[in-house]
Design an enzyme around this catalytic site. Structure first.
Site, PDB file in Angstrom:
ATOM      1  N   LYS A  76      -3.481 -10.879 -10.385  1.00  0.00           N
ATOM      2  CA  LYS A  76      -3.787  -9.519 -10.061  1.00  0.00           C
ATOM      3  C   LYS A  76      -3.216  -8.452 -10.843  1.00  0.00           C
ATOM      4  O   LYS A  76      -2.312  -8.805 -11.593  1.00  0.00           O
ATOM      5  CB  LYS A  76      -3.232  -9.159  -8.446  1.00  0.00           C
ATOM      6  N   SER A 151      -5.962  -4.450  -0.863  1.00  0.00           N
ATOM      7  CA  SER A 151      -6.030  -4.098  -2.258  1.00  0.00           C
ATOM      8  C   SER A 151      -6.302  -5.307  -3.148  1.00  0.00           C
ATOM      9  O   SER A 151      -6.821  -5.089  -4.452  1.00  0.00           O
ATOM     10  CB  SER A 151      -4.944  -3.578  -2.672  1.00  0.00           C
ATOM     11  N   SER A 175      -2.775  -6.953   2.221  1.00  0.00           N
ATOM     12  CA  SER A 175      -3.507  -6.881   0.857  1.00  0.00           C
ATOM     13  C   SER A 175      -4.023  -8.202   0.362  1.00  0.00           C
ATOM     14  O   SER A 175      -4.769  -8.454  -0.500  1.00  0.00           O
ATOM     15  CB  SER A 175      -3.089  -6.031  -0.220  1.00  0.00           C
TER      16      SER A 175
HETATM   17  N1  GLN Z   1      -4.278  -1.285   3.137  1.00  0.00           N
HETATM   18  C1  GLN Z   1      -2.999  -1.020   3.264  1.00  0.00           C
HETATM   19  C2  GLN Z   1      -2.456   0.218   2.442  1.00  0.00           C
HETATM   20  O1  GLN Z   1      -3.483   0.895   1.985  1.00  0.00           O
HETATM   21  C3  GLN Z   1      -2.275  -2.094   2.690  1.00  0.00           C
HETATM   22  C4  GLN Z   1      -2.108  -2.229   1.342  1.00  0.00           C
HETATM   23  C5  GLN Z   1      -1.398  -3.373   0.550  1.00  0.00           C
HETATM   24  O2  GLN Z   1      -1.039  -4.271   1.264  1.00  0.00           O
HETATM   25  N2  GLN Z   1      -1.247  -3.444  -0.877  1.00  0.00           N
HETATM   26  O3  GLN Z   1      -1.368   0.488   2.329  1.00  0.00           O
END
Ligand code: GLN
Length: 483
Positions: A76, A151, A175
Site C-alpha cells: 500500500k 482505503s 480499511s
Molecule cells: N473509512 C474510514 C475512514 O475514512 C476508515 C479508514 C481507514 O481504516 N483507514 O476513516
C-alpha cells in the site's frame, strides 16, 4: 500462476516449476495489461522486483530461503519505500521518494519477497471507496462500475484481479477488512501494536495498524508472520513473542464458542443475513457453538471514531507545511501564504474536512465536550468487548452492511460513506484483531464475514478462517474478466 495462493506459488518455486524471475515477470506483465483498467498501482517498481527475484532464485538454488522467498507482493502506498515514490494517495506527497523503508517493507523484503510496486489508496487512508485518491478511483474487478472499498482499495483490487498474489494494507477504521470484503479476498487487521507503524504514514496514530491482504487465511498467516513483531522505533509496538501462525491453522474448532452480537444482526440486510447463516451452518458442522452476545455501546462507535480519528489526523497532518518535504505552492508571497496555499492546493476535500473537524474538536473550548467525551465512549466500547470475551472465544458478524456500491454513489454524502464502516470501526477503537473472509455473493458481488478476536488472538482468528476455507471455495473465486 495468478490464480494461485502464496502457499501454492511457494510450492511451485520449490519444485522448480518456474523461477522467481518468471513469477515476478508474470505479475509485472499482468500489471501492464490490466492496470489501465483497474488503476490499482500508483507506481510499479520493476527493477527492485526483478533484483529481489534474482536474489531469491540464487538462494532457492542453494536450497535456502523461507516460505515467502521469491514471492511477489504489493505495498500500500502508505508504507515508505526508499527511493520509490510514497504518495499516500495525495498530491501533497506526489513528489516524495521516501528516504528509507518502513519496518514492514524491510521485514517483508528480508523474508525474500519481491516488491512489485505501490498500491493506490484513499488520500492519507481517509475513505471507504478509494475515491478520495489524488490518482483517481480504483475499479472493483468484480464490477468495474463499483468501488473496491477503501482505503486499501488498490491492494484489494490488485489481489482479487491477480495483479499481485498478496499485498499489505492498513486499517484505521476498517480499511483492510472492508475492501477485502468488497473484492472477495481475505484480510487481517492485527491487534494494535502487533505490527510496527514505523515508516507507515500516520493518519490516526492510536487506531492505525498494518496487516496482510491475500486470497486465503493460510497466506495471511505467512505474511503476518513476517510483518509482526516488536520494533523499538515504534513506541506503541508491543514487545510480546510472535506465535507460529501457520502451526495453529488446522486446530480443531470442536467446542469453540463464537459470539453473535445482537447489535450486528438487528438491522442487517436480509441477503447478508442469509450469507452469514450459511457460514454459521458450516461452522456448526465443524463443532462450533454459537451464543448471542451484546455490545451495548457499539452504536456510538461511528460518532466516537469521527471525533477521534479527525482529531489525531489534524495533528499528524500539521507536518505537511511546504517547508520540509512534499508539495510546495508556487511563488509564495510570505510564510503564511506558503502554508495556506501549500495545504489548500496539496490536500483534497475529504482530508480538509477531517482537519477542520479535528482542529475544532481539539480546540480549547470544545476539547472536553468532544474529544474527551469520545475517548470515554471508546473506553465503554472496549469494556463491552472485554465483557463478551469472558463468555466467547471469537465474535462473528458481517464485515459491511452491503456489497460494493457504485462509483460516485456516496461521494456527495460523507455520512452515508462513513456508515459503510459501521461493523468494523469498533474493533479499532478497542485495539482488537479482526479479519474479513469471503463468504458469498450478492448480485454477483462478493461479501465478507468478519471475525473478531481477543487481544493478540490472531492465531485463533486465522485458524477459524482457515477451517472455513477448507470446506468452502468462496476465497478461490476469481472475477471472470481477470481469470
Ligand atoms: N473509512 C474510514 C475512514 O475514512 C476508515 C479508514 C481507514 O481504516 N483507514 O476513516
Amino acid at each position: 500462476m495468478h490464480t494461485k495462493t502464496l502457499a501454492e506459488l511457494a510450492a511451485g518455486l520449490k519444485a522448480r516449476e518456474y523461477s522467481s524471475r518468471e513469477l515476478v515477470q508474470h505479475f509485472l506483465d499482468r500489471i501492464d495489461w490490466y492496470n489501465g483498467t483497474l488503476n490499482a498501482f500508483v507506481t510499479v517498481s520493476r527493477e527492485r522486483a526483478l533484483a529481489a527475484a534474482d536474489a531469491a532464485d540464487d538462494r532457492l538454488a542453494k536450497g535456502e530461503g523461507g516460505p515467502l522467498s521469491g514471492l511477489p507482493i504489493g505495498q500500500k502506498d502508505i508504507f515508505c519505500t526508499q527511493d520509490i515514490k510514497t504518495s499516500c494517495g495525495s498530491r501533497m506527497l506526489d513528489n516524495f521518494p521516501a528516504p528509507y523503508d518502513a519496518t514492514v517493507v524491510t521485514k517483508l523484503q528480508d523474508a525474500g519477497t519481491a516488491l512489485l510496486g505501490k498500491l493506490n489508496m484513499d488520500e492519507f487512508a481517509m475513505g471507504s471507496s478509494n475515491e478520495t485518491s489524488f490518482y483517481g478511483p480504483v475499479k472493483n474487478p468484480w464490477d468495474l462500475d463499483c468501488v473496491p472499498g477503501g482505503s486499501s482499495g488498490g491492494s484489494a483490487a490488485a489481489v482479487a484481479a491477480g495483479l499481485a498474489p498478496a499485498a499489505t494494507g492498513t486499517d484505521t477504521g476498517g480499511s483492510i477488512r472492508q475492501p477485502a470484503a468488497f473484492c472477495g479476498i481475505t484480510g487481517v487487521k492485527p491487534t494494535y501494536g502487533r505490527v510496527s507503524r514505523w515508516g507507515m504514514i500516520a493518519f490516526a496514530s492510536s487506531l492505525d495498524q498494518g496487516g496482510p491482504m491475500a486470497r486465503s487465511a493460510e497466506d495471511c498467516a505467512l505474511l503476518l508472520q513476517a510483518m509482526a513483531g516488536f520494533d523499538a522505533r515504534d513506541s506503541t509496538s508491543v514487545d510480546q513473542p510472535v506465535p507460529d501462525y501457520s502451526a495453529a491453522l488446522n486446530d480443531s474448532l470442536e467446542g469453540l464458542r463464537i459470539g453473535l452480537p445482537s447489535e450486528f444482526f438487528s438491522d442487517l440486510d436480509q441477503r447478508m443475513a442469509a450469507v452469514l447463516d450459511a457460514a454459521m451452518n458450516e461452522y456448526r458442522k465443524l463443532g462450533v457453538e454459537f451464543k448471542e452476545v451484546s455490545l451495548p455501546n457499539i452504536g456510538l462507535s461511528v460518532p466516537a471514531y469521527y471525533v477521534i480519528a479527525p482529531s489525531e489526523c489534524s495533528s499528524n497532518l500539521a507536518r505537511y507545511d511546504g517547508v520540509r518535504y512534499g508539495y510546495r505552492c508556487e511563488d509564495p508571497r510570505d510564510l503564511e501564504d506558503l502554508y495556506m496555499r501549500t495545504r489548500g492546493e496539496g490536500f483534497g476535500a475529504e482530508v480538509k474536512r477531517r482537519i477542520l473537524i479535528g482542529t475544532y474538536a481539539l480546540s480549547a473550548g470544545y476539547y472536553d465536550a468532544y474529544y474527551l467525551k469520545a475517548q470515554k465512549v471508546r473506553r465503554l466500547i472496549a469494556d463491552d468487548f472485554k465483557q463478551v470475551f469472558e463468555d466467547v472465544d471469537v465474535i462473528l458478524g458481517p464485515t459491511t452492511p452491503t456489497p460494493a456500491f457504485g462509483i460516485g454513489e456516496k461521494t456527495g454524502d460523507p455520512i452515508s460513506m462513513y456508515l459503510s464502516d459501521i461493523y468494523t470501526i469498533a474493533v479499532n477503537l478497542a485495539g482488537l484483531p479482526g479479519m474479513s473472509i469471503p463468504a458469498g455473493f450478492i448480485d454477483g458481488k462478493p461479501v465478507g464475514l468478519q471475525l473478531i478476536g481477543g487481544y493478540f488472538g490472531e492465531a485463533r482468528l486465522l485458524n477459524v478462517a482457515h477451517r472455513y476455507q477448507q470446506v468452502t471455495d468462496w476465497h478461490r473465486k476469481i472475477p471472470e474478466a481477470f481469470a
